[in-house]
Design a protein around this motif. Structure first.
Motif, PDB file in Angstrom:
ATOM      1  N   GLY A  45      43.185  33.289  42.513  1.00 55.98           N
ATOM      2  CA  GLY A  45      44.192  33.568  41.340  1.00 55.98           C
ATOM      3  C   GLY A  45      43.740  32.914  39.504  1.00 55.98           C
ATOM      4  O   GLY A  45      44.270  33.928  38.721  1.00 55.98           O
ATOM      5  N   THR A  46      43.423  31.895  40.174  1.00 60.10           N
ATOM      6  CA  THR A  46      43.852  30.890  38.952  1.00 60.10           C
ATOM      7  C   THR A  46      42.223  30.663  37.817  1.00 60.10           C
ATOM      8  O   THR A  46      42.385  29.868  37.704  1.00 60.10           O
ATOM      9  N   LEU A  47      41.051  31.452  38.964  1.00 62.57           N
ATOM     10  CA  LEU A  47      39.658  31.247  38.502  1.00 62.57           C
ATOM     11  C   LEU A  47      39.041  31.649  37.314  1.00 62.57           C
ATOM     12  O   LEU A  47      40.128  32.372  36.826  1.00 62.57           O
ATOM     13  N   HIS A  48      38.394  30.850  36.470  1.00 66.49           N
ATOM     14  CA  HIS A  48      38.178  31.349  34.793  1.00 66.49           C
ATOM     15  C   HIS A  48      37.630  32.617  35.160  1.00 66.49           C
ATOM     16  O   HIS A  48      38.084  33.451  34.289  1.00 66.49           O
ATOM     17  N   GLU A  49      37.204  32.941  35.860  1.00 66.50           N
ATOM     18  CA  GLU A  49      36.090  34.409  36.017  1.00 66.50           C
ATOM     19  C   GLU A  49      36.619  35.761  36.260  1.00 66.50           C
ATOM     20  O   GLU A  49      36.980  36.746  36.172  1.00 66.50           O
ATOM     21  N   GLY A  50      38.631  35.380  36.942  1.00 63.52           N
ATOM     22  CA  GLY A  50      39.376  36.663  37.035  1.00 63.52           C
ATOM     23  C   GLY A  50      40.046  36.369  38.194  1.00 63.52           C
ATOM     24  O   GLY A  50      39.482  35.243  38.794  1.00 63.52           O
ATOM     25  N   ALA A  51      40.430  37.352  38.881  1.00 64.37           N
ATOM     26  CA  ALA A  51      41.387  37.234  39.931  1.00 64.37           C
ATOM     27  C   ALA A  51      40.784  37.585  40.361  1.00 64.37           C
ATOM     28  O   ALA A  51      40.452  38.977  41.142  1.00 64.37           O
ATOM     29  N   VAL A  52      39.987  37.302  41.722  1.00 66.07           N
ATOM     30  CA  VAL A  52      39.359  37.289  42.920  1.00 66.07           C
ATOM     31  C   VAL A  52      39.338  36.104  43.688  1.00 66.07           C
ATOM     32  O   VAL A  52      39.666  35.241  43.889  1.00 66.07           O
ATOM     33  N   ASP A  53      39.408  36.595  45.230  1.00 64.61           N
ATOM     34  CA  ASP A  53      39.201  36.237  46.380  1.00 64.61           C
ATOM     35  C   ASP A  53      38.204  36.822  46.958  1.00 64.61           C
ATOM     36  O   ASP A  53      37.639  37.296  46.795  1.00 64.61           O
ATOM     37  N   VAL A  54      37.799  35.346  47.507  1.00 65.50           N
ATOM     38  CA  VAL A  54      36.696  35.327  48.598  1.00 65.50           C
ATOM     39  C   VAL A  54      36.362  35.780  50.620  1.00 65.50           C
ATOM     40  O   VAL A  54      37.685  35.138  50.375  1.00 65.50           O
ATOM     41  N   LEU A  55      35.840  36.834  50.962  1.00 68.41           N
ATOM     42  CA  LEU A  55      36.079  36.836  51.806  1.00 68.41           C
ATOM     43  C   LEU A  55      34.644  36.920  52.901  1.00 68.41           C
ATOM     44  O   LEU A  55      33.794  37.235  52.410  1.00 68.41           O
ATOM     45  N   TYR A  56      34.733  35.328  53.920  1.00 70.54           N
ATOM     46  CA  TYR A  56      33.766  34.758  54.126  1.00 70.54           C
ATOM     47  C   TYR A  56      33.671  34.866  56.180  1.00 70.54           C
ATOM     48  O   TYR A  56      34.831  34.567  56.472  1.00 70.54           O
ATOM     49  N   ASP A  57      32.280  35.443  56.696  1.00 67.84           N
ATOM     50  CA  ASP A  57      32.750  35.919  58.424  1.00 67.84           C
ATOM     51  C   ASP A  57      31.996  34.966  59.225  1.00 67.84           C
ATOM     52  O   ASP A  57      31.473  35.180  60.462  1.00 67.84           O
ATOM     53  N   GLY A  58      30.901  34.047  57.898  1.00 67.79           N
ATOM     54  CA  GLY A  58      30.216  33.787  58.466  1.00 67.79           C
ATOM     55  C   GLY A  58      28.587  34.012  58.578  1.00 67.79           C
ATOM     56  O   GLY A  58      28.176  33.432  58.956  1.00 67.79           O
ATOM     57  N   ASP A  66      28.450  37.372  55.511  1.00 69.94           N
ATOM     58  CA  ASP A  66      28.474  38.148  54.757  1.00 69.94           C
ATOM     59  C   ASP A  66      29.813  37.812  53.993  1.00 69.94           C
ATOM     60  O   ASP A  66      30.800  37.285  54.607  1.00 69.94           O
ATOM     61  N   TYR A  67      29.497  37.858  52.582  1.00 72.59           N
ATOM     62  CA  TYR A  67      31.023  37.717  51.500  1.00 72.59           C
ATOM     63  C   TYR A  67      31.336  38.829  50.972  1.00 72.59           C
ATOM     64  O   TYR A  67      30.750  39.672  50.597  1.00 72.59           O
ATOM     65  N   LYS A  68      32.780  38.899  50.824  1.00 76.58           N
ATOM     66  CA  LYS A  68      33.159  40.069  50.286  1.00 76.58           C
ATOM     67  C   LYS A  68      34.228  39.911  49.077  1.00 76.58           C
ATOM     68  O   LYS A  68      35.299  39.069  49.713  1.00 76.58           O
ATOM     69  N   GLU A  69      33.945  40.167  48.369  1.00 73.62           N
ATOM     70  CA  GLU A  69      34.528  40.399  47.400  1.00 73.62           C
ATOM     71  C   GLU A  69      35.811  41.141  47.117  1.00 73.62           C
ATOM     72  O   GLU A  69      35.748  41.772  46.937  1.00 73.62           O
ATOM     73  N   PHE A  70      37.517  40.832  46.764  1.00 74.21           N
ATOM     74  CA  PHE A  70      38.417  41.553  46.111  1.00 74.21           C
ATOM     75  C   PHE A  70      38.889  41.089  44.793  1.00 74.21           C
ATOM     76  O   PHE A  70      39.094  40.006  44.668  1.00 74.21           O
ATOM     77  N   ARG A  71      38.668  42.752  43.323  1.00 73.49           N
ATOM     78  CA  ARG A  71      38.759  41.956  42.071  1.00 73.49           C
ATOM     79  C   ARG A  71      40.132  42.347  41.880  1.00 73.49           C
ATOM     80  O   ARG A  71      39.800  43.988  41.758  1.00 73.49           O
ATOM     81  N   THR A  72      40.595  42.524  41.000  1.00 73.24           N
ATOM     82  CA  THR A  72      42.056  42.678  40.230  1.00 73.24           C
ATOM     83  C   THR A  72      42.221  42.699  39.353  1.00 73.24           C
ATOM     84  O   THR A  72      41.566  41.318  38.724  1.00 73.24           O
ATOM     85  N   GLU A  73      42.585  43.073  38.384  1.00 73.92           N
ATOM     86  CA  GLU A  73      43.501  42.382  36.570  1.00 73.92           C
ATOM     87  C   GLU A  73      44.089  41.010  37.122  1.00 73.92           C
ATOM     88  O   GLU A  73      44.623  40.746  38.093  1.00 73.92           O
ATOM     89  N   ARG A  74      44.178  40.468  35.798  1.00 69.55           N
ATOM     90  CA  ARG A  74      44.770  39.158  36.060  1.00 69.55           C
ATOM     91  C   ARG A  74      46.205  39.035  35.073  1.00 69.55           C
ATOM     92  O   ARG A  74      46.084  39.616  33.865  1.00 69.55           O
ATOM     93  N   ILE A  75      46.982  39.074  36.015  1.00 68.43           N
ATOM     94  CA  ILE A  75      48.581  39.533  35.068  1.00 68.43           C
ATOM     95  C   ILE A  75      49.075  38.397  34.220  1.00 68.43           C
ATOM     96  O   ILE A  75      48.688  37.202  35.156  1.00 68.43           O
ATOM     97  N   ASP A  76      49.098  37.947  32.820  1.00 69.07           N
ATOM     98  CA  ASP A  76      49.717  36.714  32.448  1.00 69.07           C
ATOM     99  C   ASP A  76      50.863  36.637  32.495  1.00 69.07           C
ATOM    100  O   ASP A  76      51.927  36.826  31.886  1.00 69.07           O
ATOM    101  N   THR A  77      51.421  36.154  33.796  1.00 70.69           N
ATOM    102  CA  THR A  77      52.893  35.779  33.893  1.00 70.69           C
ATOM    103  C   THR A  77      52.744  34.391  34.828  1.00 70.69           C
ATOM    104  O   THR A  77      51.974  33.747  35.757  1.00 70.69           O
ATOM    105  N   ILE A  78      53.428  34.044  34.090  1.00 71.86           N
ATOM    106  CA  ILE A  78      54.162  32.425  35.408  1.00 71.86           C
ATOM    107  C   ILE A  78      55.258  32.916  36.897  1.00 71.86           C
ATOM    108  O   ILE A  78      54.747  32.157  37.361  1.00 71.86           O
ATOM    109  N   HIS A  79      55.260  34.207  36.496  1.00 69.79           N
ATOM    110  CA  HIS A  79      56.444  34.589  38.010  1.00 69.79           C
ATOM    111  C   HIS A  79      55.717  35.128  38.970  1.00 69.79           C
ATOM    112  O   HIS A  79      55.456  36.711  39.467  1.00 69.79           O
TER     113      HIS A  79
END
Length: 269
Positions: free
Chosen positions: A178-191, A193-206
């Protein structure tokens, strides 16, 4: 009537945005039956710090058996466990109950800066709970601590960290960026394959409770029979929606809003 049953083993956050409270709100919104084992009472918020008060092992065990024996467990998530003794007892209970899906959120530091896992408990978490887990869900700071890296700044860094964490025993690794420079990207790995989950970065501290809610949402999806990929997709959408409509309360760090899921309609907002 039958309904998927999900148990959370975590701390109770008095201000309502994280921990047990966030988990139970998530379970309700995602239509699973939520139960709880409270490991500690956390009386911290962004303007004051009153402390953390741990439950006894006897109380933790009694709560677990009350849920397991009377209702049953289709999936379980762990959050703040805090001490070596609590982690070890939690691992024993999970083994005894033979829970089919175990989501481990390796909670270490809270949004308010509170230490939520003692330093001497990290190895115990890795050695006893990680091998029992279906998936672990560290954020970037936790992934750095667990791998000993100095930094994780790119998706490739996340993938490398996921490979290292996979060696510790979980079936899946989900690193939250969520704090990655490239945007809000999560990475899932099963040993393999990788799967990337991307959403917009929301500018909030909340964003208080976002991590707790994410892992609770994944556990909910697994309890409902979703694949890991589909469970993470739904969880990512759920948390993104909650952050997009976060509650500020006009003081300090505000809360992810779980009820926003009804407004988002179960779609990526």
């Amino acid at each position: 009537m039958s309904i998927p049953r999900v148990l959370t083993i975590a701390g109770s956050a008095a201000q309502g945005s994280a921990g047990i409270q966030a988990d139970l709100k998530t379970f309700e919104e995602l239509d699973v039956y939520g139960m709880s084992v409270i490991t500690a009472i956390v009386a911290n918020n962004s303007t004051t710090e009153k402390g953390i008060f741990t439950n006894s092992l006897e109380a933790i065990e009694a709560q677990f058996y009350a849920s397991f024996e009377h209702v049953g467990i289709d999936a379980l998530k762990t959050g703040m466990l805090f001490t070596k003794d609590i982690i070890e007892r939690t691992a024993e209970l999970i083994k005894q109950a033979d829970v089919p899906h175990v989501v481990v959120d390796p909670v270490m530091i809270g949004k308010m800066g509170s230490q939520l896992l003692k330093d001497d408990a990290i190895d115990t978490l890795v050695d006893t709970l990680f091998p029992l887990s279906t998936v672990i869900t560290p954020n970037l700071h936790e992934a750095i601590r667990l791998t000993g890296k100095t930094k994780i700044e790119t998706v490739e860094d996340m993938k490398e960290a996921a490979r290292e964490l996979y060696k510790l025993g979980p079936a899946y690794i989900l690193i939250k960026g969520g704090t990655l420079h490239e945007g809000a990207v999560d990475v899932l790995y099963d040993g393999k394959d990788y799967k990337e989950f991307r959403t917009e970065r929301i500018d909030t501290i909340h964003t208080s409770g976002a991590g707790c809610s994410y892992s609770a949402a994944i556990a909910s999806g697994l309890a409902k029979g979703k694949s890991m990929t589909d469970a993470v997709y739904e969880a990512k959408d759920f948390v993104t929606c909650g952050i997009k409509h976060a509650l500020s309360f006009n003081r300090g760090i505000g809360s992810t809003y779980h009820g926003a899921w009804r407004t988002c309609g179960g779609r990526n907002p």
